[in-house]
Enzyme design. Structure first.
Site, PDB file in Angstrom:
ATOM      1  N   TYR A 138     133.109  39.769  24.135  1.00 54.25           N
ATOM      2  CA  TYR A 138     133.954  39.367  25.263  1.00 54.25           C
ATOM      3  C   TYR A 138     135.327  40.051  25.219  1.00 54.25           C
ATOM      4  O   TYR A 138     136.271  39.607  25.870  1.00 54.25           O
ATOM      5  CB  TYR A 138     134.166  37.853  25.276  1.00 54.25           C
ATOM      6  CG  TYR A 138     132.986  37.033  25.770  1.00 54.25           C
ATOM      7  CD1 TYR A 138     131.741  37.125  25.161  1.00 54.25           C
ATOM      8  CD2 TYR A 138     133.128  36.151  26.832  1.00 54.25           C
ATOM      9  CE1 TYR A 138     130.669  36.361  25.589  1.00 54.25           C
ATOM     10  CE2 TYR A 138     132.056  35.386  27.276  1.00 54.25           C
ATOM     11  CZ  TYR A 138     130.835  35.491  26.654  1.00 54.25           C
ATOM     12  OH  TYR A 138     129.782  34.730  27.082  1.00 54.25           O
ATOM     13  N   LYS A 189     123.743  39.774  13.114  1.00 53.51           N
ATOM     14  CA  LYS A 189     122.681  40.666  13.599  1.00 53.51           C
ATOM     15  C   LYS A 189     122.912  42.029  12.970  1.00 53.51           C
ATOM     16  O   LYS A 189     122.831  43.076  13.613  1.00 53.51           O
ATOM     17  CB  LYS A 189     122.722  40.734  15.140  1.00 53.51           C
ATOM     18  CG  LYS A 189     121.531  41.418  15.769  1.00 53.51           C
ATOM     19  CD  LYS A 189     120.200  40.693  15.548  1.00 53.51           C
ATOM     20  CE  LYS A 189     119.024  41.590  15.893  1.00 53.51           C
ATOM     21  NZ  LYS A 189     117.721  40.955  15.622  1.00 53.51           N
ATOM     22  N   ASP A 222     118.241  35.966  15.949  1.00 50.15           N
ATOM     23  CA  ASP A 222     116.912  35.684  16.528  1.00 50.15           C
ATOM     24  C   ASP A 222     116.175  34.639  15.700  1.00 50.15           C
ATOM     25  O   ASP A 222     115.623  33.673  16.233  1.00 50.15           O
ATOM     26  CB  ASP A 222     116.101  36.983  16.684  1.00 50.15           C
ATOM     27  CG  ASP A 222     116.125  37.871  15.448  1.00 50.15           C
ATOM     28  OD1 ASP A 222     116.926  37.602  14.530  1.00 50.15           O
ATOM     29  OD2 ASP A 222     115.334  38.827  15.385  1.00 50.15           O
ATOM     30  N   ASP A 246     127.629  31.690  22.291  1.00 50.80           N
ATOM     31  CA  ASP A 246     127.455  31.280  23.691  1.00 50.80           C
ATOM     32  C   ASP A 246     125.999  30.897  23.924  1.00 50.80           C
ATOM     33  O   ASP A 246     125.689  29.838  24.477  1.00 50.80           O
ATOM     34  CB  ASP A 246     127.866  32.432  24.612  1.00 50.80           C
ATOM     35  CG  ASP A 246     127.585  32.122  26.074  1.00 50.80           C
ATOM     36  OD1 ASP A 246     127.851  30.983  26.490  1.00 50.80           O
ATOM     37  OD2 ASP A 246     127.088  33.009  26.790  1.00 50.80           O
ATOM     38  N   ASP A 250     124.062  26.837  24.157  1.00 49.28           N
ATOM     39  CA  ASP A 250     123.229  26.306  25.248  1.00 49.28           C
ATOM     40  C   ASP A 250     121.914  25.755  24.692  1.00 49.28           C
ATOM     41  O   ASP A 250     121.446  24.695  25.111  1.00 49.28           O
ATOM     42  CB  ASP A 250     122.931  27.393  26.288  1.00 49.28           C
ATOM     43  CG  ASP A 250     123.949  27.389  27.426  1.00 49.28           C
ATOM     44  OD1 ASP A 250     125.073  26.893  27.218  1.00 49.28           O
ATOM     45  OD2 ASP A 250     123.620  27.886  28.527  1.00 49.28           O
TER      46      ASP A 250
HETATM   47  C1  IPM Z   1     130.439  29.019  28.135  1.00 50.41           C
HETATM   48  C2  IPM Z   1     130.072  29.641  29.431  1.00 50.41           C
HETATM   49  C3  IPM Z   1     130.940  30.845  29.725  1.00 50.41           C
HETATM   50  C4  IPM Z   1     130.834  31.845  28.621  1.00 50.41           C
HETATM   51  C5  IPM Z   1     130.579  31.453  31.061  1.00 50.41           C
HETATM   52  C6  IPM Z   1     130.984  30.544  32.196  1.00 50.41           C
HETATM   53  C7  IPM Z   1     131.091  32.836  31.228  1.00 50.41           C
HETATM   54  O1  IPM Z   1     128.732  29.987  29.440  1.00 50.41           O
HETATM   55  O2  IPM Z   1     131.569  28.553  27.994  1.00 50.41           O
HETATM   56  O3  IPM Z   1     129.600  28.966  27.250  1.00 50.41           O
HETATM   57  O4  IPM Z   1     129.874  32.595  28.509  1.00 50.41           O
HETATM   58  O5  IPM Z   1     131.736  31.909  27.813  1.00 50.41           O
HETATM   59 MG    MG Z   2     127.702  29.457  27.700  1.00 56.12          MG
END
Ligand code: IPM
Ligand code: MG
Length: 358
Positions: A138, A189, A222, A246, A250
């Site tokens: 990022y 990785k 992975d 990230d 999720d």
């Molecule tokens: C998170 C989100 C963000 C990220 C998006 C909205 C770009 O997915 O905070 O995990 O990838 O950082």
């Molecule tokens: Mg995210």
């Protein structure tokens, strides 16, 4: 009386709904505690502001936030504005402007919530993901040239610095040490990415020497996804790069039952600028304005904010109130398979707080 000034920024989609709910709950938490007061100032920055002013926040936005003790953030993103514009114009501008380099994401299966993993009810899944939040994938380094031509070229360069990797490793090892199991998994990785990720591994090993009481291991990202599903109890604190974490967070949120519950904190550990607290779910346009957004992610986010503000007792009390409410299926919002509304869940948490006898 201790006073904490909080910038409340709902942003887009369901963001304003859940932030408003959290402000209500946090006010009750402060009242119930009696030792501190919270002052909330509203900021209407986000996509609506962009449509009016051509930018997500004023040019001096970051400076206007600098004096606050914390930022409570909802979500950002709108269907009619490119995601990279909304994201870089507000959320990442704040995270990077205030050097909030540690993104902390706790994951647990709360009482009353069902994990999609069979046999996982509670203690088997209790993770703390530490996401590097200032560089890596990022970093924003890269470019695009010759757009639309056959010779078009584009690159996103992942940038890692020794300073950046060292500070996130130190933060993660210290956090792992503060938890009962003193267990850290470093996600990598370095088999495929042979420069930055190899440095990442080396620095992890260097920092580990200062934390001899922390047990740590290394895991390729992975294989990590498989371990999270197959052996959740083998994990405790986890540190990963910006993009790896990230994705893994999720997965973690889904394994804990719903992305509507997961909180996150963007921390400036040196405390030379405010930290920012937000639910991880995003703006969720499909349910915006329907009054059914799950506010629990933002409430848990509020718990993290209270901890950061030095109010651990109020934080613990709020967490107990949240858990009391999630334990009751009649108070589950649709993302959890229930029919409760944002209002009902908010009122129930306020009532649980007001009635707490500790
Ligand atoms: C998170 C989100 C963000 C990220 C998006 C909205 C770009 O997915 O905070 O995990 O990838 O950082
Ligand atoms: Mg995210």
């Amino acid at each position: 009386m201790r006073r904490h000034r909080v910038a409340a920024m709902g942003g887009d989609g369901i963001g304003p709904e859940v932030v408003q709910a959290a402000v209500e709950v946090l006010r009750v938490a402060a009242e119930r505690d009696g030792g501190f007061a919270l002052q909330f100032d509203d900021f209407d920055w986000g996509s609506a502001y962009y449509r009016q002013h051509g930018r997500m926040m004023p040019a001096d936005g970051v400076d206007r936030l600098r004096g606050y003790d914390a930022i409570l953030f909802g979500a950002v993103g709108a269907p009619d504005i490119p995601d990279h514009v909304t994201l870089w114009g507000l959320r990442l501008a704040i995270c990077q402007g205030f050097d909030q380099y540690a993104n902390v994401r706790p994951t647990r299966v709360l009482p009353g919530i069902t994990s999609p993993l069979r046999h996982v009810a509670g203690p088997e899944l209790d993770w703390l993901i530490v996401r590097e939040n200032s560089e890596g994938e990022y970093a924003g380094v890269g470019g695009r040239a010759h757009q639309g031509l056959p010779i078009e070229v584009a690159s996103d360069v992942s940038v890692m610095t020794r300073a950046g990797v060292t500070r996130i490793m130190r933060y993660a090892f210290a956090l792992a040490r503060s938890r009962p199991r003193k267990l850290l998994t470093v996600v990598t990785k370095s088999n495929a990415q042979r420069h930055a990720m190899v440095m990442w591994d080396e620095i992890a090993a260097e920092v580990a020497r200062d934390f001899p009481d922390v047990t740590w291991d290394k895991m390729l990202v992975d294989a990590m996804t498989m371990r999270m599903v197959a052996k959740p109890a083998s994990l405790d604190t986890i540190v990963a790069t910006n993009l790896h974490a990230d994705i893994l967070s999720d997965l973690a949120a889904a394994l804990a039952g719903s992305v509507g519950i997961a909180p996150t904190a963007n921390i400036n550990p040196e405390r030379d600028a405010p930290s920012m607290f937000e639910p991880i779910h995003g703006s969720a346009f499909d349910i915006t304005g329907k009054g059914i957004a799950n506010p629990v992610g933002t409430f848990w986010t509020g718990v993290m904010m209270l901890e950061h503000l030095g109010e651990p007792q109020a934080a613990a009390r709020l967490m107990r109130a949240i858990e009391k409410v999630t334990a009751d299926p009649a108070l589950h919002t649709p993302d959890l398979g229930g029919q409760a509304t944002t209002r009902q869940v908010t009122a129930a948490v306020c009532a649980a707080l007001a009635g707490a006898n500790d």
